[in-house]
Write an enzyme that holds these catalytic residues in place. Sequence first.
Site, PDB file in Angstrom:
ATOM      1  N   ARG A 105       0.803  -1.198   0.000  1.00  0.00           N
ATOM      2  CA  ARG A 105       0.000   0.000   0.000  1.00  0.00           C
ATOM      3  C   ARG A 105       0.854   1.274   0.000  1.00  0.00           C
ATOM      4  NH1 ARG A 105      -4.829  -0.645   3.851  1.00  0.00           N
ATOM      5  NH2 ARG A 105      -3.060  -1.375   5.045  1.00  0.00           N
ATOM      6  N   LYS A 119       1.096 -19.693   5.143  1.00  0.00           N
ATOM      7  CA  LYS A 119       0.179 -20.036   6.211  1.00  0.00           C
ATOM      8  C   LYS A 119      -0.246 -18.775   6.961  1.00  0.00           C
ATOM      9  CE  LYS A 119       1.705 -21.143  10.123  1.00  0.00           C
ATOM     10  NZ  LYS A 119       2.474 -21.171  11.368  1.00  0.00           N
ATOM     11  N   HIS A 128       7.140 -23.967   5.318  1.00  0.00           N
ATOM     12  CA  HIS A 128       8.589 -23.783   5.143  1.00  0.00           C
ATOM     13  C   HIS A 128       9.397 -24.921   5.772  1.00  0.00           C
ATOM     14  CE1 HIS A 128       8.529 -22.094   9.225  1.00  0.00           C
ATOM     15  NE2 HIS A 128       9.836 -22.178   9.233  1.00  0.00           N
ATOM     16  N   GLU A 147      11.024 -24.287  20.814  1.00  0.00           N
ATOM     17  CA  GLU A 147      11.515 -22.940  20.514  1.00  0.00           C
ATOM     18  C   GLU A 147      11.861 -22.230  21.809  1.00  0.00           C
ATOM     19  OE1 GLU A 147       9.673 -20.908  16.919  1.00  0.00           O
ATOM     20  OE2 GLU A 147       7.939 -21.791  17.907  1.00  0.00           O
ATOM     21  N   HIS A 192       3.432 -27.815  10.409  1.00  0.00           N
ATOM     22  CA  HIS A 192       4.829 -28.271  10.428  1.00  0.00           C
ATOM     23  C   HIS A 192       4.995 -29.672  11.018  1.00  0.00           C
ATOM     24  CE1 HIS A 192       5.405 -24.200   9.328  1.00  0.00           C
ATOM     25  NE2 HIS A 192       5.511 -23.673  10.530  1.00  0.00           N
ATOM     26  N   LYS A 237       6.726 -22.874  22.894  1.00  0.00           N
ATOM     27  CA  LYS A 237       7.525 -21.656  22.874  1.00  0.00           C
ATOM     28  C   LYS A 237       8.109 -21.397  24.256  1.00  0.00           C
ATOM     29  CE  LYS A 237       5.344 -19.370  18.990  1.00  0.00           C
ATOM     30  NZ  LYS A 237       6.393 -19.560  17.978  1.00  0.00           N
TER      31      LYS A 237
HETATM   32  C1  BG6 Z   1       6.094 -20.411  11.971  1.00  0.00           C
HETATM   33  C2  BG6 Z   1       5.232 -20.170  13.180  1.00  0.00           C
HETATM   34  O1  BG6 Z   1       5.326 -21.047  10.978  1.00  0.00           O
HETATM   35  O2  BG6 Z   1       7.193 -21.220  12.322  1.00  0.00           O
HETATM   36  C3  BG6 Z   1       6.063 -19.507  14.269  1.00  0.00           C
HETATM   37  O3  BG6 Z   1       4.148 -19.329  12.845  1.00  0.00           O
HETATM   38  C4  BG6 Z   1       7.305 -20.312  14.564  1.00  0.00           C
HETATM   39  O4  BG6 Z   1       5.290 -19.344  15.451  1.00  0.00           O
HETATM   40  C5  BG6 Z   1       8.057 -20.638  13.273  1.00  0.00           C
HETATM   41  O5  BG6 Z   1       8.139 -19.572  15.425  1.00  0.00           O
HETATM   42  C6  BG6 Z   1       9.189 -21.607  13.530  1.00  0.00           C
HETATM   43  O6  BG6 Z   1       9.981 -21.729  12.375  1.00  0.00           O
HETATM   44  P1  BG6 Z   1      11.517 -22.120  12.487  1.00  0.00           P
HETATM   45  O7  BG6 Z   1      11.956 -22.251  11.056  1.00  0.00           O
HETATM   46  O8  BG6 Z   1      12.198 -21.027  13.218  1.00  0.00           O
HETATM   47  O9  BG6 Z   1      11.576 -23.413  13.239  1.00  0.00           O
END
Ligand code: BG6
Length: 480
Positions: free
Chosen positions: A46, A143, A173, A211, A235, A328
Amino acid sequence: TAVDPFDLVIFGGTGDLARRKILPALYRRFCAGQFREGARIIGAARADLGTRGYRAFVAEALREAAAEEAGDAAALDAFLATLDYVSLDARGDRGWPELAAKLTEDRVRACFFSVGPSLFAPLAERLRRHGIVTDRTRIVVEKPFGHDLDSARALNATLAAHFHERQIFRIDHYLGKETVQNLMAVRFGNMLFEPLWNSLFVDHVQITVAEAVGVRGRGEYYDRAGAMRDMVQNHLMQLLCLIAMEPPSKFDPDAVRDEKLKVIRALDPVQPHHIVRGQYVAAPGRDEPGYREEVGNPRSTTETYVALKVGISNWRWAGTPIYLRTGKRLVARSSVINVVFKHAPHSIFGEDAGQHANILSIRLQPNEGITLQVTIKEPGPGGIRLIDVPLDMTFAEALGPEGAHHPDAYERLVVDVLRGNQTLFMRGDEVEAAWAWTDPIIEGWESRGDVPKPYEVGSTGPTDAELLMRRDNRRWLGIR
Ligand code: BG6
């Protein structure tokens, strides 16, 4: 080899994902010589930035992502010269004719939807209305792909109204991570593992995605999603599929995705007592806030941790549980898949030698690699005592510095989009099947008014997760 010249449009070109992931990935591939003369990247958002403003924004993003070491000053200038910018409204018609005018005939048009999910449908419609969709147009969708089964179906239907399935690239990813692809190479490239890869020989599998970070400024999204939707539905489900699927006949998109889909459809519904939900709270002596403070919602019952015991009802896996956990603000960042084999049927060395099991560990991050715990004799002149040693396939050691360099997942995935290779992207039916399995779990929590168990920041998660394992006479392998 280099990909043919393309036009890549990044909707949400000034957003967080573009800044942190997509643009640095594109720059690294550019420096690796993967783009031919004439490739163009067009940011669309935008803000009224202009091409010069966008180039400055991208240069800054590359510095922040420490991507500039991929090339020198000349490479940076050459990359910035491929960039263009259009200011447009995703929900209106402003800017679209300008965008259409910038595109080149007869080449791949990749449109990255790096925007919130509420804009997916408006973008798809406007691409069509402004004549931007050709046979060689592809869209890349991030996503969250829906919030539940109904919304995912509706989204699939909207996209299908404008695009063929072969034009839709749904990103997870995790599939772009080097070790995740290596998992397939190890399973299907060796004779050694596949004959043992079933419930006769495998006691259980543990998939951990831990994480150390919190919700990092995405509190508003996260508080409505939670770990089940944010991590498990996509994932962890993908990792589970790659571990559990039958060998596809070839490494091609539909062969691989058909096999993954069969796994998802064979998952048992999860019993409520096989699920542990957690939410992090502040820990004495540490600065990090608890989840509720972090997102500013003192009554939030969103989970930031889930552990699950999952059964797969098919010939290969019946009786061998797969344990999943993710959370997390845990003690460390560590993603590992552990395939724990059964004990040898009889120990000829007697009870003193102890019980040992082979464990194949596939470490996604950090320190990517694969190790196999094998049992050997403890060296020395005494009797036979058994110890476990790792057969280490850590790439950095085996392959030298080249092996230690892992391209970011987005580098791989962006190039696959440009090449039109969908193997590492989710098909619509796969996403729907994953929601169909996830929905009843979330609905169960909602209808029971379930409140997640607290766990301290920097811990390994709620103690109930330990109990989940202990009840089965098993234990989680360490997070570090
Ligand atoms: C994302 C989530 O898809 O993946 C995040 O939305 C998460 O919450 C992240 O932190 C983790 O990805 P990676 O590659 O750091 O393990």
